[in-house]
Design an enzyme around this catalytic site. Structure first.
Site, mmCIF file in Angstrom:
data_model
loop_
_atom_site.group_PDB
_atom_site.id
_atom_site.type_symbol
_atom_site.label_atom_id
_atom_site.label_comp_id
_atom_site.label_asym_id
_atom_site.label_seq_id
_atom_site.Cartn_x
_atom_site.Cartn_y
_atom_site.Cartn_z
ATOM 1 N N ASP A 131 -70.490 83.395 4.913
ATOM 2 C CA ASP A 131 -70.120 82.457 5.969
ATOM 3 C C ASP A 131 -70.033 83.167 7.309
ATOM 4 O OD1 ASP A 131 -67.923 83.891 4.933
ATOM 5 O OD2 ASP A 131 -66.513 82.487 5.822
ATOM 6 N N ASP A 174 -61.653 88.913 7.564
ATOM 7 C CA ASP A 174 -61.303 89.189 6.163
ATOM 8 C C ASP A 174 -61.734 88.021 5.271
ATOM 9 O OD1 ASP A 174 -59.520 87.355 7.172
ATOM 10 O OD2 ASP A 174 -57.716 88.350 6.418
ATOM 11 N N GLU A 175 -63.058 87.779 5.258
ATOM 12 C CA GLU A 175 -63.620 86.694 4.454
ATOM 13 C C GLU A 175 -64.989 87.109 3.962
ATOM 14 O OE1 GLU A 175 -63.882 81.808 4.731
ATOM 15 O OE2 GLU A 175 -62.925 82.985 6.307
ATOM 16 N N ASP A 213 -72.016 76.371 3.343
ATOM 17 C CA ASP A 213 -72.805 76.956 4.426
ATOM 18 C C ASP A 213 -74.233 77.226 3.973
ATOM 19 O OD1 ASP A 213 -69.908 77.612 4.516
ATOM 20 O OD2 ASP A 213 -70.398 78.450 6.468
ATOM 21 N N TRP A 233 -70.452 71.318 -0.961
ATOM 22 C CA TRP A 233 -70.246 72.730 -1.274
ATOM 23 C C TRP A 233 -70.783 73.021 -2.677
ATOM 24 C CZ3 TRP A 233 -68.310 70.935 3.006
ATOM 25 C CH2 TRP A 233 -67.951 71.810 4.023
ATOM 26 N N GLU A 275 -69.012 79.226 14.566
ATOM 27 C CA GLU A 275 -68.390 78.443 13.500
ATOM 28 C C GLU A 275 -67.954 77.069 13.986
ATOM 29 O OE1 GLU A 275 -64.910 78.993 10.105
ATOM 30 O OE2 GLU A 275 -64.901 80.293 11.871
ATOM 31 N N HIS A 282 -71.833 82.388 12.479
ATOM 32 C CA HIS A 282 -71.514 81.468 11.382
ATOM 33 C C HIS A 282 -72.643 80.435 11.367
ATOM 34 C CE1 HIS A 282 -67.714 80.710 9.037
ATOM 35 N NE2 HIS A 282 -68.391 79.635 8.704
#
Length: 881
Positions: free
Chosen positions: A459, A464-465, A472, A531, A747, A768
């Site tokens: 993404d 911290d992902e 996406d 998703w 994003e 993003h």
């Protein structure tokens, strides 16, 4: 010059009609080593000097050395994609050659073309190596990086040497001080305990007579670094491990195997710590010394597969564009482009001097680095110098950044290079128009894809992902397949979709799934529209783009299981239960002060879900037809009728008004034919009225945006579609470009607001790619390049239909399709319209010219009637006076 022209004129006509093989791929790779299947598939691209050229037959011969192992014979077929090997079983770690010949439509043969490929370890029993770990006390998730070493002798002349390597963690290896391969962060990120890829390296040229030295660093990588905001460290295990097998064949016919085992020496190198989010700390004064022997451990060989996707490699190298001073007096390097990778620096300092690089995407309006959107990620590269001049860079981490704050030394900008890392996908598409802002948007879309296609479709690459969010990837997959060849990239990722799918058929929101604990209970086994649907939508998109039926065959049971999951949680075919992301990050009035007085654009969660329920069912009907699953598609056709009827009962009034008066509601309902035919025009008018009420601004989120312009085009409102595309104030695609000089997709529509303040730092990424899904409409509608879905999938049957608008005076679009280059180049001015088209050999195209009333139309100067023309391969020019 005249001599060459004269000779050309003397060539017999028959030679000009010959067809040529331009390239051959094996399992979508050119001259691959380590093919991991026993029945590889062959594809080839053709060329010819003549128009309307096609293949009428082919033959394939496969040899191991001088021995033929398969001869297809002359097969009367136009197939040139994914022709499966059908000879005797291939052997592990063996080199093969393939000879391909084709015949054109007139029966004339091509010259024979040859390719080489080699196999990996095709059976579990072929592995002789042992899994080894360091066993050192400091070898922990945030601890020191161990180095494994082994010495072996070569006393004969080497014919070939191939290393088969993987790890639980991330590894880098050298042989005799020379790096093994040119890829990084190997073995990549998979659902390690269910699916782990190994890499194959040709080391023939790196071995020497006498003593040879293997050295392997083993970092935590994705295996045990903390992943996600939940601080899921050690998710796959607490112990990293290495698996190494070197197969040496000598010219005298003998062979030798060098494997990882308990005899390898271990010790720490100079990497003090290395972690995905926080970065890497190196003390270059530290020197490896043996601290004992490696420990053999038990690990699963059943999950090992040869790597099928392109590895991560260094790509673009950027120099410093500006050296800035922040208001606080810090030195900041601006590389001019938001990228994913790291900085390589040339440095010499005093022993023990510490240099720290802090990576950020943006500066605030005062010129200070904006760290807040990193959340807990430190994104640091820290180096303790040894006093000697050296070039240093990280090994087992990466950063999303445009700006780097340098601490600890004076800066010479010539000593710094920003190196972009991404999966080594082949670029395939190009797009250019007369509008510079659109060209920058296209650049932003490509850079967003490059930065986030780092072995998995993440993404975002900075906070911290950095997870493989399915939503996406789903909305962007068709756009992605134009910009780069992502056939193998998604084929690999879809294996993990299938591996991580819950027993009830639901698909996790991120793949690999690290948000749920292993063996998550029934309460966690949920799916969400848009998703989890990636499990159906992406395989179908890949089939459409590449004609790769194997994707559908391999994923079919997974696709079917997910549809059955949705049916199980729907009530009487109405999906109105459970958590939904819905139209994620759509416009809300509190997002920005950009459109004062407007209402929010929040669409009912379950209206969105019901539309995607229908969309998935439609794709499953198509997939079942392609694969000949007659009973399935007949059942799903009835299901689809019921889904649409329930939508009309639950979310629509008798005159076609939807309960959510939003752009997304009408877009999805029109896109998926949820509204009865006689009410669709009224629905379109409501959509257009809504868009006009926002002064031609979009208000859609992740799920509405990809279909916004396609719906307007489908229903004849390109004027509105172009107005939205070219809108350059918030919210719009061009607002970040014009207002803030964005170099990637954001994003949020207002990740940086019109007043240059930032959105919620808890979720604001400047790289993003989801909203870059507009690229698909740009390529298919402005560029006018598309493919038929069924018999014509993979651009076997091409559709050329450029749609003019937006005061564009030209557009140039090209795609290196599975069959070769497809291109359009159109221009319009006061004298007329010109369209140049290129169609590859072994395909056909239907050209649909723009309507200009009664103006005369010409093909290569010859007048034609009508706006629709069927053509074969070759180059053509169409004009309208």
């Amino acid at each position: 010059m005249k001599l060459f022209v004269f000779i050309g004129l003397l060539l017999p006509f028959g030679l000009l009609s010959q067809i040529s093989i331009q390239s051959i791929s094996v399992e979508n790779q050119i001259n691959p080593i380590g093919v991991g299947v026993s029945t590889p598939r062959f594809s080839w691209k053709l060329s010819s000097l003549n128009r309307n050229e096609s293949q009428s037959a082919y033959s394939i011969q496969v040899f191991k050395g001088k021995s033929q192992v398969w001869n297809s014979g002359k097969v009367n077929s136009s197939s040139s994609l994914f022709v499966a090997y059908a000879g005797e079983n291939l052997q592990s770690n063996s080199t093969y050659s393939a000879k391909v010949q084709v015949w054109n439509s007139g029966g004339k043969p091509s010259k024979i073309a040859t390719t080489l490929f080699s196999t990996g370890l095709l059976k579990k029993e072929d592995w002789k190596a042992k899994w080894i770990t360091s066993g050192l006390a400091g070898d922990t998730v945030n601890g020191k990086v161990p180095v494994f070493k082994h010495l072996f002798r070569v006393n004969k002349k080497v014919q070939s040497a191939r290393a088969f390597v993987t790890a639980r963690g991330a590894y880098e290896a050298t042989i005799n001080g020379t790096r093994v391969g040119d890829s990084y962060l190997n073995p990549g990120w998979t659902s390690y305990n269910k699916h782990l890829q190994y890499q194959v390296y040709d080391l023939t040229g790196q071995l020497k007579q006498g003593l040879n030295d293997i050295s392997v660093q083993l970092g935590s990588g994705w295996f045990r670094s903390r992943l996600g905001w939940q601080n899921n460290q050690n998710y796959y295990g607490t112990t990293t491990a290495l698996l190494w097998q070197l197969e040496i064949k000598y010219t005298d016919g003998t062979s030798e195997t060098v494997v990882s085992d308990g005899n390898w020496q271990i010790g720490f190198g100079n990497i003090v710590s290395s972690e995905i989010y926080d970065g890497e700390h190196q003390n270059t004064r530290l020197v490896w010394k043996a601290m004992g022997q490696a420990k053999e451990i038990q690990a699963n060989f059943d999950v090992l597969t040869a790597q099928i996707n392109e590895p991560i490699k260094k790509q673009e190298v950027l120099s410093v564009k500006k050296v800035l001073k922040s208001p606080k007096g810090n030195t900041i390097l601006d590389f001019g482009q938001n990228i994913v990778g790291w900085v390589k620096l040339k440095v010499k300092g005093t022993p023990g001097q510490k240099v720290v690089l802090r990576h950020v995407e943006m500066l605030d309006k005062k010129g200070e680095p904006y760290f807040e959107n990193l959340r807990s990620a430190k994104a640091l590269a820290t180096y303790e110098l040894n006093g000697e001049e050296q070039e240093i860079e990280p090994h087992f981490t990466f950063f999303g950044f445009r700006y780097v704050q340098v601490e600890g030394m004076e800066v010479n900008p010539a000593d710094y290079q920003a190196i972009a890392l991404h999966s080594n996908m082949t670029p395939t598409g190009s797009f250019e128009t007369s509008n510079p802002l659109l060209n920058q948007l296209q650049s932003n879309i490509r850079w967003g894809q490059k930065g986030n296609f780092l072995d998995v479709p993440t993404d975002c690459p900075q906070r911290d992902e950095r997870l493989g969010w399915t939503g996406d990837a789903e909305v962007f997959s068709r756009t992605a397949s134009f910009n780069f060849n992502v056939n193998q990239f998604f084929a690999k990722w879809l294996k993990d979709v299938k591996a991580d799918q819950f027993p009830n058929g639901a698909v996790p929101f991120v793949i690999p799934d690290i948000l749920n604990k292993p063996n998550a209970g029934p309460e966690a086994q949920n799916g969400a529209a848009g998703w989890s649907d990636a499990s159906i939508i992406i395989p179908y998109n890949i089939y459409t783009t590449y004609g790769d039926m194997q994707i559908l065959e391999y994923q079919y049971e997974s696709m079917k299981a997910y549809l059955n999951y949705v049916r199980s949680v729907a009530k009487n075919d109405l999906w109105n239960t459970g958590f939904q992301f819905a139209d994620w990050l759509s416009y809300r009035v509190d997002d920005s002060k950009g459109m004062i007085g407007q209402k929010s654009a929040v669409t009912d969660n379950y209206l969105v879900a019901q539309c995607f329920f229908a969309y998935n069912t439609e794709l499953m009907i198509k997939t079942a037809r392609i694969l000949g699953k007659t009973e399935d598609y007949k059942e799903w056709e009835k299901l689809q009728d019921r889904i649409k009827l329930q939508f009309q009962k639950e979310f629509m009034t008798a005159n076609g008004r939807l309960i959510s008066d939003t752009q997304t509601a009408y877009i999805l309902a029109l896109q998926f034919d949820m509204i009865p035919g006689h009410l669709r025009q009224a629905a379109l008018e409501r959509l257009v009225t809504n868009i006009k009420s926002y002064n031609y601004h979009l208000t859609t989120g992740f799920l509405g945006t990809p279909f916004l312009n396609p719906v307007l085009t489908r229903y004849g409102r390109n004027d509105v579609a172009y107005a939205l595309l070219l809108q350059d104030t918030y919210p719009s695609w061009l607002y970040p470009v014009k207002a803030h000089g964005a170099t990637t997709i954001w994003e949020r529509w207002d990740s940086m607001k019109p007043d240059s303040t930032f959105q919620d730092p808890g979720m604001t990424s400047f790289n993003h790619y989801a909203y870059g899904a507009i690229g698909d409409w740009m390529y298919r509608t402005i560029g006018g390049i598309d493919t038929e879905e069924f018999d014509g999938a993979g651009y076997k049957q091409i559709v050329i239909k450029p749609e003019l608008g937006g005061k564009l005076t030209f557009a140039k679009t090209a795609l290196d399709s599975p069959y070769g280059k497809v291109s359009t180049d159109w221009s319009v001015n006061t004298t007329g319209f010109t369209l140049k088209v290129e169609v590859p050999v072994n395909t056909t195209a239907t050209v649909m010219l723009p309507s200009f009333g009664s103006n005369k139309r010409y093909q290569d100067g010859v007048e034609i009637t009508g706006d629709r023309v069927r053509i074969g391969s070759g180059s053509y020019t169409f004009t309208i006076k």
